[in-house]
Write an enzyme that holds these catalytic residues in place. Structure first.
Site, short mmCIF file in Angstrom:
data_model
loop_
_atom_site.label_atom_id
_atom_site.label_comp_id
_atom_site.label_asym_id
_atom_site.label_seq_id
_atom_site.Cartn_x
_atom_site.Cartn_y
_atom_site.Cartn_z
CD GLU A 1 -2.99 0.99 2.28
OE1 GLU A 1 -3.68 1.98 2.54
OE2 GLU A 1 -3.13 -0.11 2.85
CG ASN B 1 -5.18 -0.35 6.15
OD1 ASN B 1 -5.74 0.18 7.11
ND2 ASN B 1 -4.80 0.36 5.09
CD GLU C 1 -7.64 5.92 6.27
OE1 GLU C 1 -7.55 6.95 5.58
OE2 GLU C 1 -6.74 5.05 6.30
NE ARG D 1 -8.25 13.23 7.15
CZ ARG D 1 -7.91 12.58 6.04
NH1 ARG D 1 -8.58 12.79 4.92
NH2 ARG D 1 -6.90 11.73 6.05
CG ASP E 1 -3.18 10.79 5.14
OD1 ASP E 1 -2.13 10.25 5.53
OD2 ASP E 1 -4.04 10.20 4.47
CD GLU F 1 2.63 6.50 10.84
OE1 GLU F 1 2.24 5.94 11.89
OE2 GLU F 1 1.96 6.52 9.79
CD GLU G 1 -0.51 8.35 0.80
OE1 GLU G 1 -1.75 8.41 0.76
OE2 GLU G 1 0.12 8.07 1.84
#
Length: 674
Positions: free
Chosen positions: A167, A210, A291, A335, A364, A386, A392
């Site tokens: 991912e 995930n 999520e 958010r 994000d 993190e 990405e």
């Protein structure tokens, strides 16, 4: 006493693996571990100790074939009478088991370079630092180096799936070959361990946040154990992402409620099973109630309830739980506020072996974000930063974007938390980087993306290092030691992040990409949830642009400590690089440059596209200095893509915003348009 070390069978095996890594030549497969001298006068090497780690040290030094007159002596007080005779025990005790000293000394009347530590893993780190100095042509007497890591836990997080996919992976498939483990160990696992040890990474989370519950099955635990056994001598502990619903999906329980006695017993049994196979297992990373992932809130429990249940299962074994704070809800009007709202009421309620892991920014992994407000709060809770090494939202490793300046902006930021040590770097207990590694020959797709893996490890070891210093030493180890070429490449790398921000989302704009997270989509206004659209974030209309997070808007600014809160809340004092993150600003607003906001926005897009072309020109001018055709050509191809895409970002974004504000293009934009 200073005789050359003999090659034992385990050492010979390691040397063969190292040689295999370099057999493909100039294709990037060797990363920054490109030493391997052939001088006529190699140094004498003495490495005391017969452990696997000492064998690795011998292998690295033998492969480097360092030339020079001084011998190199490596040892601990426990394995070397020479080190004991130096009486450095108090110095070594002060820097701890991962720390090391490198010093010039006299041994039996001969000049020597001593690498010493209280622990053999510290010796390994010291050896790699010695080799870094040699590669950078900085191994010159007298030498007096003393280092220890400033953060205890320095981890790579792999978002790799059991089927081999990754991912947010942009460099091929996963390097973990689960179908071959545990019987077969790919030689790349050794190269991977060497690279991580060379920059001080001491932990690896093998699987995606995930997570598949199968990762905790006995079948896969045996596979994980094989990797743990291989990497232990490199100082690397393995971790796994735990799916919170595993008691139901693996254990056939009717619930995963963290306060249910059956669930507590299941996790305790699973922890015992893991540590029977992997005695030094690091612990669990958990993505919960985020999520669509299961979590304690499914049972009306808190994040602390879920994290503490897992922490109790690991506590007797010395394991930790890294509980991610990446949460948001479609009901939130902003958010960015959600993690702070959910986690700060739980400050002081987490077990001591729980670490709350927050992304560097509150949204994000955007091209630029303010630091996450949790770093200035929750002072009774251990926290981890993190960072995302994989690009990405930053060109997906098609674009050259050196990320160390971005990470430094976060780590050096003052949170104004109580106490003298209030920067983000001083507030955290651990650091994790989402890996950019894949099965591509050069590991990271873009040759310069290797620098981000390298820089993460160096900053995890010492957040006070400068991004420029790290870039320079990486270039010296990877491409050239020529001072003029190093200076040009360092300047190119140091400007690359601001260049990307300028041609993508300048002045605090963010989250304009659609599903592919690559191409600009500021017009994107319809999705399954409003916070998945671009218009939710930029809020451009005929009057202005930007997200109002001030005390008069969503109030997100109130999650920061004073006096930073007041600075960000005022449109006149808010740093312009974050202006549109915190403010909805009229197009006519006068910027510090004297331009209007619209003119300033156009100027950023124009300069970003120009600088992308300039990076391409710089690289082209260095063809003779780079020296190897394959790497030069592959980088040139990527820079051409970046230059083309930067122009497309500029043109598409400005065209969209002009369709909203109906303002004329500035005259310099008209003349410079392509």
């Amino acid at each position: 006493m200073l005789g050359r070390a003999s090659i034992t069978a385990p050492l010979a095996t390691i040397l063969l693996l190292i040689a295999a890594a370099g057999a493909r030549g100039e294709d990037g497969s060797k990363l920054w571990l490109r030493y391997g001298g052939s001088g006529d006068h190699a140094r004498r090497i003495v490495v005391r100790g017969q452990s696997p780690t000492c064998e690795i040290i011998r292998a690295e030094l033998a492969t480097a074939h360092l030339s020079g007159d001084e011998a190199i002596v490596v040892g601990t007080p426990a394995n070397s009478d020479l080190i004991r005779a130096l009486r450095w025990e108090s110095d070594l005790s002060e820097i701890g088991p991962e720390g090391f000293v490198i010093r010039s000394a006299e041994v039996d009347g001969r000049s020597a370079i001593i690498v010493a530590s209280s622990n053999e893993i510290g010796l390994l780190y010291g050896t790699f630092h010695l080799l870094r100095l040699a590669q950078s042509e900085s191994l010159k007497p007298p030498i007096a180096v003393s280092q220890k890591p400033k953060l205890k836990l320095r981890l790579l997080n792999h978002w790799d799936n059991l089927d081999g996919s990754i991912e947010r992976g942009y460099a091929g498939e996963s390097i973990w070959k689960w179908d071959e483990l545990p019987e077969k160990l790919d030689p790349r696992y050794v190269i991977y361990a060497r690279a991580n040890a060379s920059i001080g990474v001491n932990g690896v989370v093998l699987n995606n946040v995930n997570a598949s519950p199968r990762s905790l099955s006995r079948e896969y635990l045996k596979k994980t154990a094989a990797l743990a056994d291989l990497w232990r001598s490199y100082g690397i502990r393995v971790y796994l992402t735990a799916n919170f619903a595993s008691p139901k999906k693996l254990g056939n329980l009717p619930t995963a409620d963290p306060l249910d006695a059956r669930v507590i017993a299941w996790w305790k049994s699973k922890a015992d099973e893991i540590y029977q196979l992997i005695p030094d297992f690091g612990g669990f990373l958990v993505k919960a109630n985020s999520e669509g992932q299961p979590g304690p809130q499914d049972y009306r429990r808190t994040h602390a309830d879920g994290a503490n249940m897992l922490a109790d299962a690991l506590a007797s074994h010395g394991g930790v739980v890294m509980w991610r704070a990446f949460v948001y809800d479609s009901k939130d009007p902003d958010r960015a506020k959600r993690a702070y709202a959910e986690f700060t009421p739980l400050d002081g309620k987490f077990r001591l072996n729980v670490i709350v892991q927050a992304k560097n920014g509150p949204i994000d992994f955007q091209p630029r974000e303010p630091f996450h407000p949790l770093f200035g709060a929750m002072n009774q809770t251990r926290r981890a930063a993190e960072l995302q090494i994989t690009q990405e939202n930053l060109g997906q490793q098609k674009h050259l974007v050196y990320l160390a300046p971005m990470w430094k902006e976060c780590l050096d930021a003052d949170t104004f938390a109580p106490g003298p040590a209030s920067t983000v770097a001083k507030q955290i207990d651990a650091i994790a980087g989402v890996a950019n590694i894949g099965s591509d020959t050069n590991w990271c797709s873009h040759h310069f993306a290797q620098a981000n893996w390298y820089a993460f490890g160096r900053l995890a070891w010492d957040p006070d290092l400068s991004a420029e210093q790290i870039a320079d030493e990486w270039i010296a180890q990877t491409f050239t030691t020529d001072a003029n070429t190093r200076a040009k490449l360092t300047a190119m790398m140091m400007s690359s992040w601001e260049t990307f921000v300028s041609y993508s989302e300048p002045l605090g704009l963010h989250h304009w990409v659609a599903g592919d997270h690559y191409a600009p989509s500021p017009w994107h206004d319809k999705d399954v949830r409003p916070e998945f659209t671009a218009t939710y974030y930029h809020r451009a209309d005929s009057e202005g642009i930007g997200f109002d997070r001030t005390s008069r808007g969503s109030g997100a600014v109130n999650q920061y400590n004073s006096p930073l809160r007041e600075q960000l809340d005022d449109v006149n004092t808010c740093p312009e690089k974050l202006l549109l993150w915190f403010h909805h600003v009229p197009w006519s607003h006068r910027m510090r440059s004297g331009r209007t906001l619209w003119e300033e926005l156009c100027a950023h897009y124009e300069s970003g596209a120009e600088n992308a072309r300039a990076m391409q020109a710089t690289w082209d001018s260095l063809k003779d200095q780079i020296g190897d055709e394959q790497r030069f050509r592959e980088v040139a191809e990527r820079l051409a893509i970046q230059s083309r895409d930067a122009a497309a970002w500029r043109d598409k974004c400005l065209a969209y915003f002009q369709s909203v504000n109906h303002l004329p293009m500035p005259s310099e934009r008209k003349s410079g348009a392509e």
